[in-house]
Design a protein around this motif. Sequence first.
Motif, mmCIF file in Angstrom:
data_model
loop_
_atom_site.group_PDB
_atom_site.id
_atom_site.type_symbol
_atom_site.label_atom_id
_atom_site.label_comp_id
_atom_site.label_asym_id
_atom_site.label_seq_id
_atom_site.Cartn_x
_atom_site.Cartn_y
_atom_site.Cartn_z
ATOM 1 N N ILE A 106 13.082 4.147 -0.534
ATOM 2 C CA ILE A 106 12.955 5.364 0.265
ATOM 3 C C ILE A 106 14.152 5.456 1.198
ATOM 4 O O ILE A 106 14.477 4.499 1.901
ATOM 5 C CB ILE A 106 11.651 5.356 1.081
ATOM 6 N N GLN A 134 11.923 7.641 5.985
ATOM 7 C CA GLN A 134 10.899 6.627 6.192
ATOM 8 C C GLN A 134 10.055 6.898 7.442
ATOM 9 O O GLN A 134 10.537 7.457 8.428
ATOM 10 C CB GLN A 134 11.547 5.240 6.318
ATOM 11 N N CYS A 164 6.911 4.796 9.836
ATOM 12 C CA CYS A 164 6.298 3.484 10.038
ATOM 13 C C CYS A 164 5.530 3.481 11.347
ATOM 14 O O CYS A 164 5.973 4.067 12.349
ATOM 15 C CB CYS A 164 7.368 2.379 10.055
ATOM 16 N N GLU A 187 6.149 7.521 1.469
ATOM 17 C CA GLU A 187 7.320 7.231 2.298
ATOM 18 C C GLU A 187 6.954 6.483 3.580
ATOM 19 O O GLU A 187 7.815 6.219 4.416
ATOM 20 C CB GLU A 187 8.024 8.544 2.657
ATOM 21 N N GLN A 220 5.235 3.268 5.766
ATOM 22 C CA GLN A 220 4.782 1.887 5.858
ATOM 23 C C GLN A 220 3.740 1.830 6.978
ATOM 24 O O GLN A 220 4.022 2.185 8.122
ATOM 25 C CB GLN A 220 5.939 0.935 6.163
ATOM 26 N N TRP A 273 11.220 1.288 8.251
ATOM 27 C CA TRP A 273 10.191 0.312 7.952
ATOM 28 C C TRP A 273 10.469 -0.990 8.704
ATOM 29 O O TRP A 273 11.619 -1.428 8.809
ATOM 30 C CB TRP A 273 10.123 0.056 6.449
ATOM 31 N N GLU A 293 9.645 -4.620 1.760
ATOM 32 C CA GLU A 293 8.674 -3.889 0.941
ATOM 33 C C GLU A 293 7.686 -4.817 0.243
ATOM 34 O O GLU A 293 6.552 -4.428 -0.042
ATOM 35 C CB GLU A 293 9.412 -3.044 -0.095
#
Length: 305
Positions: A6, A11, A13, A60, A62, A182, A186
């Motif tokens: 991404i 992103q 988060c 997209e 986290q 993030w 991942e």
Amino acid sequence: MNETPIAPERQRCGFVAILGAPNAGKSTLVNAMAGTKVTIVSPKPQTTRFRVRAVLIEGEAQIVLVDTPGIFAPRRRLDRAMVSAAWGGAKDADFALLVVDAKAGITEGLRSIIEKLAEQKRTLWLALNKVDLIPREQLLPLAAELHKLLPFNETFMISAEKEKGLDRLREKLAEAMPPGPWMFPEDELSDLPNRMLAAEVVREQILRQTHEEVPHHASVETESWTERPDGSARVDCTIYIARASQKAILIGDKGQKIKEIGRRAREELTALLERPIHLFLNVKERPGWDEERGRIRALGLEDEG
């Protein structure tokens, strides 16, 4: 897991504190959302002793779920540290998700939690858990009564154990995450180090296989972790127990109980870590360990005095 990375500018988060009374199903929910075990569970209350983060990827976003100890009236130094860890998790997160045992309803313990949450004036979501255990016609009145006590921004009807209602919860959590990079790789599912994971898996088996006064008077510490050339690992854990009578129960007749605890914990660790684990357990009597600052810090908790 996403097949293509991404772009950083797209992103999102954020941290979500999972709060609730003991046995509301917080750890079961976190494990179900993560799709793997990241925190131990048992039918006994106060299983979780410190904050554990589970990392989810949804589109997209986290989502970092912070599993916290159940909130209850503390008596011991250990209890105070556990409750403080729960409220600390709420304070540090972007918002909190209150998990309520729908079958238990609105207890005095839950009322006290809601009163304290009301003082914080923060974004708060409600998850009515174990909805499969009560008649459907009781759910809306229960939710309405909870909203009278505290206005929630979102409400979810779920069964963490049956994994019902979790897709909508994941989608809404992803939408609610603030823009930003993030925080974790991942492929990282949890921030729990292997040494602490080993200790927690052993403690889970103690909770599941012993009764009476033993479970909540036991503490487990990984003393050593030795990597072996064949890819396996030797793990030595010490179980601290408060009294001689509890030690006898834990060891069992001719050592059968402690052997069974070790066998099941070893099998689970081998499966979780996908490598052979050679687990060795030692039991030590240590009166008053739950009042010791050093032992509480060794559990990953901050001593609250």
